[in-house]
Design a protein around this motif. Structure first.
Motif, PDB file in Angstrom:
ATOM      1  N   VAL A 237       3.780   0.255   7.210  1.00 41.82           N
ATOM      2  CA  VAL A 237       2.732  -0.667   7.671  1.00 41.82           C
ATOM      3  C   VAL A 237       1.551  -0.644   6.689  1.00 41.82           C
ATOM      4  CG1 VAL A 237       1.023  -1.010   9.521  1.00 41.82           C
ATOM      5  CG2 VAL A 237       3.419  -0.603  10.098  1.00 41.82           C
ATOM      6  N   LEU A 238       1.199   0.540   6.215  1.00 39.38           N
ATOM      7  CA  LEU A 238       0.103   0.646   5.235  1.00 39.38           C
ATOM      8  C   LEU A 238       0.508  -0.028   3.918  1.00 39.38           C
ATOM      9  CD1 LEU A 238      -1.091   4.294   5.976  1.00 39.38           C
ATOM     10  CD2 LEU A 238      -2.280   2.157   6.558  1.00 39.38           C
ATOM     11  N   ALA A 239       1.755   0.187   3.517  1.00 40.17           N
ATOM     12  CA  ALA A 239       2.232  -0.410   2.261  1.00 40.17           C
ATOM     13  C   ALA A 239       2.253  -1.941   2.363  1.00 40.17           C
ATOM     14  CB  ALA A 239       3.627   0.118   1.928  1.00 40.17           C
ATOM     15  N   ALA A 240       2.440  -2.450   3.577  1.00 40.94           N
ATOM     16  CA  ALA A 240       2.478  -3.912   3.764  1.00 40.94           C
ATOM     17  C   ALA A 240       1.093  -4.540   3.620  1.00 40.94           C
ATOM     18  CB  ALA A 240       3.059  -4.237   5.138  1.00 40.94           C
ATOM     19  N   GLY A 241       0.042  -3.718   3.707  1.00 40.59           N
ATOM     20  CA  GLY A 241      -1.308  -4.261   3.520  1.00 40.59           C
ATOM     21  C   GLY A 241      -2.258  -4.005   4.676  1.00 40.59           C
ATOM     22  N   PHE A 242      -1.793  -3.323   5.707  1.00 43.61           N
ATOM     23  CA  PHE A 242      -2.705  -2.960   6.805  1.00 43.61           C
ATOM     24  C   PHE A 242      -3.678  -1.893   6.283  1.00 43.61           C
ATOM     25  CE2 PHE A 242       0.413  -5.181   9.158  1.00 43.61           C
ATOM     26  CZ  PHE A 242      -0.093  -5.470  10.416  1.00 43.61           C
ATOM     27  N   SER A 243      -4.912  -1.914   6.809  1.00 40.44           N
ATOM     28  CA  SER A 243      -5.900  -0.977   6.272  1.00 40.44           C
ATOM     29  C   SER A 243      -5.817   0.385   6.965  1.00 40.44           C
ATOM     30  CB  SER A 243      -7.301  -1.559   6.415  1.00 40.44           C
ATOM     31  OG  SER A 243      -7.475  -2.092   7.699  1.00 40.44           O
ATOM     32  N   SER A 244      -5.393   0.404   8.212  1.00 37.43           N
ATOM     33  CA  SER A 244      -5.245   1.699   8.895  1.00 37.43           C
ATOM     34  C   SER A 244      -4.258   1.566  10.050  1.00 37.43           C
ATOM     35  CB  SER A 244      -6.594   2.196   9.420  1.00 37.43           C
ATOM     36  OG  SER A 244      -7.076   1.283  10.381  1.00 37.43           O
ATOM     37  N   VAL A 245      -3.712   2.715  10.411  1.00 39.19           N
ATOM     38  CA  VAL A 245      -2.795   2.764  11.564  1.00 39.19           C
ATOM     39  C   VAL A 245      -3.411   3.735  12.575  1.00 39.19           C
ATOM     40  CG1 VAL A 245      -0.494   3.437  12.354  1.00 39.19           C
ATOM     41  CG2 VAL A 245      -0.765   2.307  10.134  1.00 39.19           C
TER      42      VAL A 245
END
Ligand code: AMP
Length: 292
Positions: A237-245
């Motif tokens: 999810v982070l690699a896809a471009g989300f800034s935080s999980v």
């Protein structure tokens, strides 16, 4: 604010709501309530459709509940689209809209709160302190104000659904709580009023959240290690471009307790931020493959 030209009645106070429901019950008609915060989309309308199929009269409440927003959350920015909402509900054949002001829900001196501590713990409860107390209190009030026979909620907000199911049992509220599966865009993104905040670029990335949760759910069903899958999903999810999980976790669906052994009903749930927008989603983990 002027009200739209439609046959659909809007009431704003509890006495008027109760009067209408009392008439329906006097006619032996069943009543369903669909609580919402407005800015309606096809997810909300799936609840309305189900309510129409199951009950004789349908009430939709629209109330952007301030007590479920944290101090740094989007209460002021939350989309409000009254005229469009009314038109959609009118076209869907809803019987009544209950649209109270905050002063109706929380008059001077208001101080009671409903807490469902165990189910509210962890997941979104950790990242949105006070959120589920706000939800539990307002839903309890809506159920006691309308006294519907049924109330419908979306699986999209899975922890919220678990909180509501628990409080209805614990407080002996005479209503059947029914849930409706998450309605998604064609690319898998769960419909949400907050999707309106996404930029064009973010909108292109957003479906990767559901895709990642679904891939993790499939891998877990095939016997992969739960912890490793959740960690891998976070990285994806982070690699896809989300800034935080905030979290990606597997829980027992009904209780939302941590899952010890992969068994009957497991669910993977997640929350992650894309730009300024926090997205939540969850996916059922299919029954384990034979021999898996
Ligand atoms: P809200 O207006 O966000 O408070 O949502 C009102 C109700 O609609 C809640 O029970 C939500 O779980 C449900 N809901 C929101 N989005 C969806 C969706 N994409 N699919 C199904 N139900 C939804």
């Amino acid at each position: 604010m002027s009200e739209p030209d439609s046959s659909l009645t809007v009431v704003r106070d509890v006495a008027s709501l109760r009067r209408r429901v009392k008439v329906w019950h006097g006619e032996q008609r069943t009543v369903a309530l669909v609580p919402t915060m407005g800015a309606l989309h096809a997810g909300h309308m799936a609840l309305v459709k189900r309510a129409k199929a199951l009950a004789d009269a349908v009430v939709v409440s629209i109330f952007v509940n301030p007590t479920q927003f944290g101090p740094n959350e989007d209460l002021d920015a939350y989309p409000r689209r009254d005229a469009e909402d009314w038109a959609l509900l009118n076209a869907a054949g809803v019987d009544l809209i209950f649209m109270p002001d905050a002063s109706v829900m929380y008059p001077d001196g208001f101080q009671t709160a409903v807490q469902v501590p165990a189910v509210s713990q962890g997941l979104c409860g950790t990242h949105r302190p006070g959120h589920f107390e706000g939800v539990a209190t307002v839903v309890t009030k809506l159920l006691l104000q309308g006294l519907p026979d049924l109330a419908l909620f979306g699986e999209k907000d899975f922890q919220q659904l678990a909180v509501i199911k628990r409080l209805v049992i614990d407080l002996d509220i005479p209503v059947d709580v029914l849930s409706v599966p998450t309605v998604r865009e064609r690319d898998g993104l769960a419909l949400s009023s907050r999707n309106a905040y996404l930029s064009e670029d973010e909108r292109a990335i957003a479906p990767k959240f559901y895709a990642t949760l679904s891939a993790a759910a499939a891998a877990i069903a095939n016997g992969a290690d739960i912890k490793a899958c959740c960690a891998q999903a976070e990285r994806a999810v982070l690699a896809a471009g989300f800034s935080s999980v905030d979290y990606i976790e597997v829980r027992v669906a009904d209780s939302l307790l941590p899952l010890k052994v992969l068994g009957s009903e497991a669910r993977i749930l997640g929350a992650a931020t894309l730009g300024q927008t926090r997205l939540i989603d969850n996916v059922k983990i299919p029954a384990q493959q034979a021999g898996g």
